[in-house]
Design an enzyme around this catalytic site. Structure first.
Site, short mmCIF file in Angstrom:
data_model
loop_
_atom_site.label_atom_id
_atom_site.label_comp_id
_atom_site.label_asym_id
_atom_site.label_seq_id
_atom_site.Cartn_x
_atom_site.Cartn_y
_atom_site.Cartn_z
N HIS A 1 0.85 -1.20 0.00
CA HIS A 1 0.00 0.00 0.00
C HIS A 1 0.87 1.24 0.00
O HIS A 1 2.10 1.11 0.02
CB HIS A 1 -1.05 -0.01 1.12
CG HIS A 1 -0.51 0.20 2.52
ND1 HIS A 1 -0.15 -0.84 3.32
CD2 HIS A 1 -0.29 1.32 3.24
CE1 HIS A 1 0.27 -0.38 4.48
NE2 HIS A 1 0.21 0.94 4.46
N HIS B 1 1.68 3.68 2.06
CA HIS B 1 2.39 4.30 3.19
C HIS B 1 3.90 4.05 3.13
O HIS B 1 4.36 3.10 2.51
CB HIS B 1 1.84 3.79 4.52
CG HIS B 1 0.50 4.37 4.87
ND1 HIS B 1 -0.30 3.84 5.86
CD2 HIS B 1 -0.19 5.41 4.35
CE1 HIS B 1 -1.42 4.54 5.94
NE2 HIS B 1 -1.39 5.50 5.03
N ASP C 1 6.04 2.91 5.19
CA ASP C 1 6.64 1.67 5.70
C ASP C 1 6.57 0.55 4.65
O ASP C 1 7.06 -0.55 4.87
CB ASP C 1 6.00 1.23 7.03
CG ASP C 1 4.50 1.03 6.95
OD1 ASP C 1 3.87 1.55 6.02
OD2 ASP C 1 3.95 0.33 7.82
N HIS D 1 -7.08 -0.86 6.44
CA HIS D 1 -6.04 0.04 6.96
C HIS D 1 -5.90 1.26 6.05
O HIS D 1 -5.71 2.39 6.50
CB HIS D 1 -4.73 -0.73 7.08
CG HIS D 1 -3.54 0.11 7.34
ND1 HIS D 1 -3.31 0.73 8.55
CD2 HIS D 1 -2.48 0.45 6.55
CE1 HIS D 1 -2.18 1.41 8.49
NE2 HIS D 1 -1.66 1.26 7.29
N ASN E 1 -2.42 3.15 13.18
CA ASN E 1 -2.60 4.36 12.39
C ASN E 1 -3.87 4.27 11.54
O ASN E 1 -3.95 3.50 10.59
CB ASN E 1 -1.37 4.55 11.49
CG ASN E 1 -1.51 5.72 10.53
OD1 ASN E 1 -2.42 6.55 10.65
ND2 ASN E 1 -0.61 5.78 9.56
ZN LIG Z 1 2.11 -0.07 8.39
#
Ligand SMILES: [Zn+2]
Length: 246
Positions: free
Chosen positions: A97, A99, A101, A160, A191
């Site tokens: 995804h 983000h 990280d 998420h 988050n």
């Molecule tokens: Zn993450």
């Protein structure tokens, strides 16, 4: 001659030891099973040092990397560690995804002769936000084959984030969940800045329907020591929704 050998042994032991130490502080690699390895790096999150997991898979056609390290100092050390450990190069990297990280290393890996991938949906978000983007885009659920291993990039719906996908290794029953799936070690949903908590349970149910009972479930953060993370994620969502109603 014996002396020489013992000197050599103690030297290699020392170098192994020091290598292991620097590794363990910033980059940890753990074998999951057979060709499957989890790598972990850390970042400070709300003032606490917090881990993020990625995975790599050895194939006879090079190494598949799932997501890139959260710690941006570890892009090259990860490639070096894989080469030293297995004598193989990473040839493909898929970020699950948008983000940081997951996607932080995409541009860097593109310059290291690694084919980088995200879904089109992830790429649209990364483009708007000015974040690292992949070279190749996946437009629908796709089964890839690299060497002897086969896996599916599967989009089950929002959770998420709106764009989160999972990677399913059907033959080995390994579900690489990324941040859509919370570790049984997690006490909350983490988050939620881009989350869709209302749609999240249905997304998990679709994964359960597709994957049945996976042997291994790898969450984006924290422990992967059991295969109960799908159930645990549903429980955390329920808990969150109950708290919201109060
Ligand atoms: Zn993450």
């Amino acid at each position: 001659m014996i002396k020489l050998i013992s000197l050599f042994l103690s030297f290699s032991f020392l170098s192994l030891f020091s290598f292991g130490q620097t590794e363990s502080s910033k980059l940890q690699i753990t074998q999951l099973t057979k060709d499957f390895y989890i790598y972990t790096t850390w970042q400070s999150f709300n003032g606490v040092r917090f881990p993020a997991n990625g995975m790599y898979v050895l194939t006879n056609n090079g190494v598949l990397l799932l997501d890139s390290p959260w710690d941006t100092t570890q892009f090259q050390p990860l490639l070096d560690s894989i080469l030293i450990k297995h004598n193989k190069n990473v040839v493909m990297c898929i970020a699950t995804h948008s983000h940081e990280d997951r996607t932080a290393g995409l541009v860097y890996y593109g310059t290291r002769e690694i084919k980088t991938y995200t879904t089109k949906q992830t790429d649209s978000i990364s483009q708007i936000r000015g974040e690292p983007r992949a070279q190749y885009l996946i437009t629908s659920d796709t089964i890839f084959r690299l060497g002897q291993h086969e896996f599916e990039v599967y989009y089950a719906g929002p959770g998420h984030t709106t764009d989160n996908v999972v990677i399913w290794f059907k033959k080995e029953k390994i579900l690489y969940g990324g941040c859509l799936i919370k570790s049984t070690e997690a006490n909350d949903l983490g988050n939620l800045s881009d989350a869709n908590v209302v749609a999240w349970p249905e997304t998990i149910h679709k994964i359960q329907l597709k994957c049945g009972k996976p042997k291994y479930v790898i969450p984006g953060h924290q422990s992967w020591s059991n295969n109960q993370s799908l159930e645990h994620t549903l429980m955390l969502i329920e808990q969150y929704q109950l708290n919201e109603k109060k």
